[in-house]
Scaffold this active site. Structure first.
Site: not given
Length: 280
Positions: A118, A44, A155
């Protein structure tokens, strides 16, 4: 005949500056290609520190446009040179003040295939992400690459089952989950959560986490990157919890049909009964 994809993930520590961090990842791509890897995903926000440990607008400078920015262009050329699919988790500026935590996907011929933004953005101690990112707004794309159908989940997303399932319904064979996650907060579920998602959605998962303690805070990023198959079995060893490591594994796609034929989770879904789950 069985189709085998040689896939790679790369975990590393912050070098202290952006250019050297990019160079470390360029070398990782070369090393992966030399080992026969056909697809590689980085961690990330791969070319910077995990700056979300603090809230400082100076780090907005790490954002750039995707695909027009220089980092995507640089890795497009590298992907074409090496003949490898690259997944680049980056800080994206759509326009000034509109910023996302994004992964760009580059095909083995260097072409830009698209991006995933995300969706789920945390705002807890040491992970002040709402200061930096808007929630993703581009769905859960699955990318038709030279090696197969690739999805990305980033994540904190991994704590939410809906996106995992959306990627499976869209035909993902491998889902990469690039992360920056720390020892004290989440290590107890790191080797539980993604294997469970691989089982529930019947695909391979590549889980990537950076390593080390960075100068911006005391988060101890614990690495232990891995690939896991749809039977929750790690493919080879889990990576170190402290050291930079390139993980290259052979993923046998025949396992997907075998598991799906056995369990038929997609046949037995009940979307007609799930409407209350979408009510805030």
């Amino acid at each position: 005949m069985s189709r085998v994809i040689r896939a790679a993930v790369f975990q590393t520590a912050w070098t202290g500056d952006k250019e050297s961090m990019i160079q470390v990842h360029e070398q990782a791509a070369r090393d992966a290609a030399a080992q026969g890897a056909q697809v590689l995903c980085f961690q990330e926000l791969f070319y910077g520190p995990y700056f979300c440990q603090v809230q400082d607008k100076a780090f907005y400078e790490y954002a750039e446009q995707i695909p027009e920015g220089p980092i995507v262009r640089r890795f497009q050329a590298l992907a074409k040179e090496l003949g490898i699919v690259l997944v680049l988790p980056m800080y994206e500026e759509e326009q000034p003040g509109v910023l996302y935590n994004t992964a760009a996907v580059i095909d083995a011929d260097g072409s830009y295939l698209g991006k995933y933004r995300k969706h789920h953005i945390p705002q807890v101690e040491g992970f002040w992400e709402k200061f930096y990112f808007r929630p993703g707004n581009a769905g859960w794309p699955v990318f038709d690459t030279a090696v197969g159908r690739i999805g990305v989940y980033i994540c904190y997303d991994r704590h939410f089952p809906e996106g995992w399932r959306a990627l499976g319904l869209a035909g993902a064979e491998i889902v990469f989950n690039p992360s920056a996650t720390s020892r004290g907060l989440s290590s107890y579920i790191w080797q539980l959560e993604q294997p469970a998602a691989a089982v529930a959605n019947e695909y391979f998962v590549g889980a990537i986490n950076r390593v080390g303690v960075e100068e911006l805070g005391d988060n101890d990023f614990y690495g232990t990157s891995y690939f896991v198959d749809p039977e929750a079995q790690f493919v080879g060893e889990v990576a170190s919890d402290k050291e930079t490591e390139l993980v290259v594994r052979d993923l046998d796609m025949a396992k997907l049909r075998e598991v799906r034929d056995r369990w038929q989770f997609y046949r037995d879904r009940r979307p007609d009964a799930y409407e209350p789950l979408t009510t805030p």
